[in-house]
Scaffold this active site. Sequence first.
Site, PDB file in Angstrom:
ATOM      1  N   HIS A  82       3.882  31.277 -23.667  1.00 38.11           N
ATOM      2  CA  HIS A  82       3.612  30.200 -24.619  1.00 38.11           C
ATOM      3  C   HIS A  82       3.572  28.837 -23.953  1.00 38.11           C
ATOM      4  CE1 HIS A  82       5.504  33.552 -26.817  1.00 38.11           C
ATOM      5  NE2 HIS A  82       4.451  33.390 -27.579  1.00 38.11           N
ATOM      6  N   GLY A  83       3.500  28.826 -22.620  1.00 38.00           N
ATOM      7  CA  GLY A  83       3.257  27.587 -21.906  1.00 38.00           C
ATOM      8  C   GLY A  83       4.439  26.672 -21.701  1.00 38.00           C
TER       9      GLY A  83
END
Lengths: 279, 443, 177
Positions: free
Chosen positions: C142-143
């Site tokens: 999810h970065g």
Amino acid sequence: MARILSILVGLFFTVALAWSFGLGFYTWATEPAAETAEHEFHRHPKEVHFASDGAFGKFDKQQLQRGFQVYKEVCSACHSLSHVAFRDLEQLGYSEGQVKAIAAGFQVPGTDQTTGEANSRPGMPTDYFPKPFANDIAARAANNNAVPPDLSLMTKARHDGPAYVYSLLTGYQAQPAELLKKFPDAKTPSGLHYNPYFANLNLAMAPPLTGEGQVEYGAGNPRPTVDQMAKDVSAFLIWTAEPKLEKRKQTGLAVCLFLLFATVLGYMSYRNIWAGKKH
Amino acid sequence: MSFPWANEYKPNHPFMQWMDEKLPIPRLVYNAVGAGYPVPRNLNYFWNFGFLALICLTIQIVTGIVMAMHYAANTAVAFDTIEQTVRDVNWGWAMRYAHANGASAFFVVIYIHIFRGLYYGSYKAPREMVWLLGVVIFLLMMATAFMGYVLPWGQMSFWGAKVITGLFGAIPFVGEPLQQWLLGGFAPDNAALNRFFSLHYLLPFVIVGVVVLHIWALHIPGSSNPTGVEVKSESDTVPFYPYFIAKDGWAVGAFALLFSIAVFYFPNALGHPDNYIPANPMSTPAHIVPEWYFWPFYAILRAFTQDFFIIPAKLMGVLAMFGAILVWFFLPWLDRSPVRSSNYRPAYKKFFWFGLIPTMAVLFYCGGAPAEEPYVMLSQLAALYYFAHFLIVLPVVSAIEKPLPLPYSITESVLGHDEGSHLRPAHGATEAVHPETAPGHTA
Amino acid sequence: MAETEGVRRRDFINIAAVSAAGVAGVGIVIPLISQMSASADVLAASSTEIDISAIQPGQAIKAIFRKQPVFVRNLTPKEIEEANAVDASSLRDPQTLAERTKEGKENWLITMGVCTHLGCVPLGAGEGEVKGEFGGYFCPCHGSSYDTAARIRKGPAPSNLEVPEYEFSSDTVVKIG
């Protein structure tokens, strides 16, 4: 029609059984079964009592520690204890540090972290007791063609297990002359040892407990006679087979007392509801 | 169906009314085990065992689901995972012992339930379907119990699997391929263990399904009773709730107490020590026996020691063992006596108490004993009577026996009089032949 | 009067019996729930010893602790400088590098390799893996980006990578747990 059919089927089975019974009875009546040495000389385990017996039984931790000492110094040379981890020994009253020290005294299989090759390392509390032999073939080769069984469940894996272990350890003796007179072919083969508490009378294990003082108990403990050591190691093996024994019995007491109370209440309630209703 | 005087479900609360319109489960429960089910008032304690069987099934499913959470069906680790459950999982020991002893308790209860049905003629019209479904449940239970016993992969597990699948090997022509198909190999191994686990998890839910049918079928004619006389009027019955809920309730308490004593104080008494030894395909235990609940049938299997004409002894044993249970399917048609309860059948009652019950005792004992004399001869005599009892004695006695006069009604048998008894037909015994004339059937 | 007393006593017994059944039910449910929590063998204090002698500055390794990855990273002086250059109080989970390492061993950053967002294993410990825009770790799920002190700098993760309990058994061996 159904009835005739049923009677015919019935006759089929009953006649077949009568036939089997008749021939069996004839053989039994005419050729009495040969007596065997096992049948005649095998003995049931001696009567022996442990602190953990009975509904209120509890382990005698001091005895378990002595029994563990006997296992460690005598039995563990040949017998594994594969369902027991070192961490479990804390239940015998050892401190965390003592358990760490005990574990470190055993070499367990490991992996070399640089080469990936199999090696051994000192045990940690989370490790299980190591097996003395790599596999059954090695065990057989080292023990006169007999595999020493794992001991963790021994007292549950034999009828009257704790008494059996105790009797076996204290039951070695010379083969009775009477037996040899009656069954001249039943002489204990060389390499085996006569023990009337073993199912077929001759076992490969040499008497493991040989004399007083073989294991040195610390101060405040009973004298390490063969009988005492056998009893102690049997008690230890009761624990290894059923470490939850105390908790089971204590829980059982609470559960049963509650259920007794609840059942009496239930019965009174039943009598209440049916009061005046004949049935 | 129900009797015309059965209480009707009348929900008061708006939510229950709404529920009753959309999905009338409360109504179903009310009519099945609530005040809407009229039950003969004279049931004795033998009638508690149906409810207890349901409790046992529940215990087994709940503890079984727990055991499955910690178990791995792989021959390399199956034994160890059970040990780990007992030693390390929270309450794992209690779950394991409750599951193992739960199987025994289930069979104790079910045997009493079955023999109650045999004694009181519960298998007869109009309850044949209840009986047939019951026999199906018993067969499913046996299959489930057998496969469950294999899962710990101890010595008895392994050799039990080998011997029982070996029975199928006795079937002519297809036996050997069939046995191999059942095991998925030449001997019990991973393939067999995995499928046994899968089926052991599945079959209990099949049992639940058949139990629902069993209870459904029971509710059509309503429960039988110790007199065997059908319900005639409202004074013969009491509503299930609260009367039999209270009676079953305290019986469950008593059962739970006995069960707890077994689980907490004698957890291994009914098991075999050899199953605490991991499976070893190279060495058979000295004395292999199935679990105690299979002993009568195991004794029948071993009773056939001689070839019978062209039929090999092994095949005879297998035929007889399955036949011993299958014969129960035909009971409703083998027993033609119009009287249900053996209390009113003086001749059959003697055969039951002095023939069938001792026979079962001998078969139980000999099935667990080693295959030596005199146990083999004893089981041969007992098996002989077993087949004679169901296939010869029962049809013959039911044809020639003169039953005792039946009470006019349940009410009369309980209270000594019944206002409706002037309607008594000339011969009391003929009443039971026409159950369809019972008031319940007009509803 | 006596009549109503009797009725009340009878009701009381029925209520008591049903209550006892309720207590029994709760008593049965407790072990059924508790059996699902971690068993003794899982909880048993476990520890992992890691030889760190071969880890050069700028390198990292993955080890296993409690069935989860642990990152052991030998920070370069530049990475340490970068981490110290940030004002800790401006961070989402304010911690300094010193708070996340042992005294005198500030170059050894030992953290769990478990993203605090939803548990993925961030990249950056392996040779040639992306380290994200803050030069530490980057979670591809999810970065989330972590800096050189493995503190959360950008993305959805709520807190810094967890520092497990550990000690240096010697200069070259770390014992985790």
